[in-house]
Design a protein around this motif. Sequence first.
Motif, mmCIF file in Angstrom:
data_model
loop_
_atom_site.group_PDB
_atom_site.id
_atom_site.type_symbol
_atom_site.label_atom_id
_atom_site.label_comp_id
_atom_site.label_asym_id
_atom_site.label_seq_id
_atom_site.Cartn_x
_atom_site.Cartn_y
_atom_site.Cartn_z
ATOM 1 N N LEU A 28 -34.372 63.735 61.218
ATOM 2 C CA LEU A 28 -33.629 62.644 61.835
ATOM 3 C C LEU A 28 -33.875 61.318 61.132
ATOM 4 O O LEU A 28 -32.942 60.538 60.932
ATOM 5 C CB LEU A 28 -33.971 62.522 63.323
ATOM 6 C CG LEU A 28 -33.271 61.382 64.055
ATOM 7 C CD1 LEU A 28 -31.753 61.472 63.921
ATOM 8 C CD2 LEU A 28 -33.701 61.347 65.508
ATOM 9 N N GLY A 29 -35.104 61.055 60.728
ATOM 10 C CA GLY A 29 -35.391 59.804 60.029
ATOM 11 C C GLY A 29 -34.545 59.643 58.780
ATOM 12 O O GLY A 29 -33.983 58.580 58.522
ATOM 13 N N GLY A 30 -34.408 60.713 58.017
ATOM 14 C CA GLY A 30 -33.569 60.676 56.817
ATOM 15 C C GLY A 30 -32.109 60.414 57.148
ATOM 16 O O GLY A 30 -31.432 59.654 56.453
ATOM 17 N N LYS A 31 -31.617 61.030 58.222
ATOM 18 C CA LYS A 31 -30.225 60.795 58.637
ATOM 19 C C LYS A 31 -30.025 59.339 59.046
ATOM 20 O O LYS A 31 -29.001 58.736 58.734
ATOM 21 C CB LYS A 31 -29.854 61.713 59.802
ATOM 22 C CG LYS A 31 -29.583 63.123 59.403
ATOM 23 C CD LYS A 31 -29.075 63.933 60.586
ATOM 24 C CE LYS A 31 -28.684 65.313 60.113
ATOM 25 N NZ LYS A 31 -27.965 66.062 61.131
ATOM 26 N N LEU A 32 -30.997 58.781 59.766
ATOM 27 C CA LEU A 32 -30.888 57.383 60.182
ATOM 28 C C LEU A 32 -30.899 56.448 58.985
ATOM 29 O O LEU A 32 -30.122 55.493 58.918
ATOM 30 C CB LEU A 32 -32.009 57.024 61.161
ATOM 31 C CG LEU A 32 -31.886 57.637 62.550
ATOM 32 C CD1 LEU A 32 -33.182 57.467 63.325
ATOM 33 C CD2 LEU A 32 -30.727 57.030 63.316
ATOM 34 N N ILE A 33 -31.769 56.714 58.021
ATOM 35 C CA ILE A 33 -31.826 55.892 56.807
ATOM 36 C C ILE A 33 -30.507 55.998 56.040
ATOM 37 O O ILE A 33 -29.948 54.986 55.605
ATOM 38 C CB ILE A 33 -33.010 56.307 55.907
ATOM 39 C CG1 ILE A 33 -34.335 55.989 56.590
ATOM 40 C CG2 ILE A 33 -32.921 55.651 54.534
ATOM 41 C CD1 ILE A 33 -34.693 54.526 56.667
#
Length: 119
Positions: free
Chosen positions: A93-98
């Motif tokens: 999820l962190g990668g998607k948000l970034i």
Amino acid sequence: MDEILIRDMKPEDVALVNDFFDAMGPETRALFNRQDCNRNGALRFCAEQDTNHRYWMAVMDGKMVGLVFFMQWGTGIPVLGIAVRDGIRGKGLGGKLIDYAIAEAKAAGKGGISLTTQF
């Protein structure tokens, strides 16, 4: 992670925002939300929709599971902030948000983004 929706934060999201910050463990709170600074910023954005900031939330099963935002949006290189709900970490999820935030910054013609860390 396909069932997660990333969307603009809205005035009616106050309860989701408070639940997200209330669910933070002590370590996350110490690193990301000292003195409720980031919670207060998100709640202020819900109330005012300040154009110098941009906030997006990730929602899954009716809960806020992630947050990504820019401070100083009115500058050429805004400051990025990100948080993922405890228990959801390590799933991408962190990668998607970034990626989402970078796409928004590029679409707005920003010259880059700034990220700082604290410990």
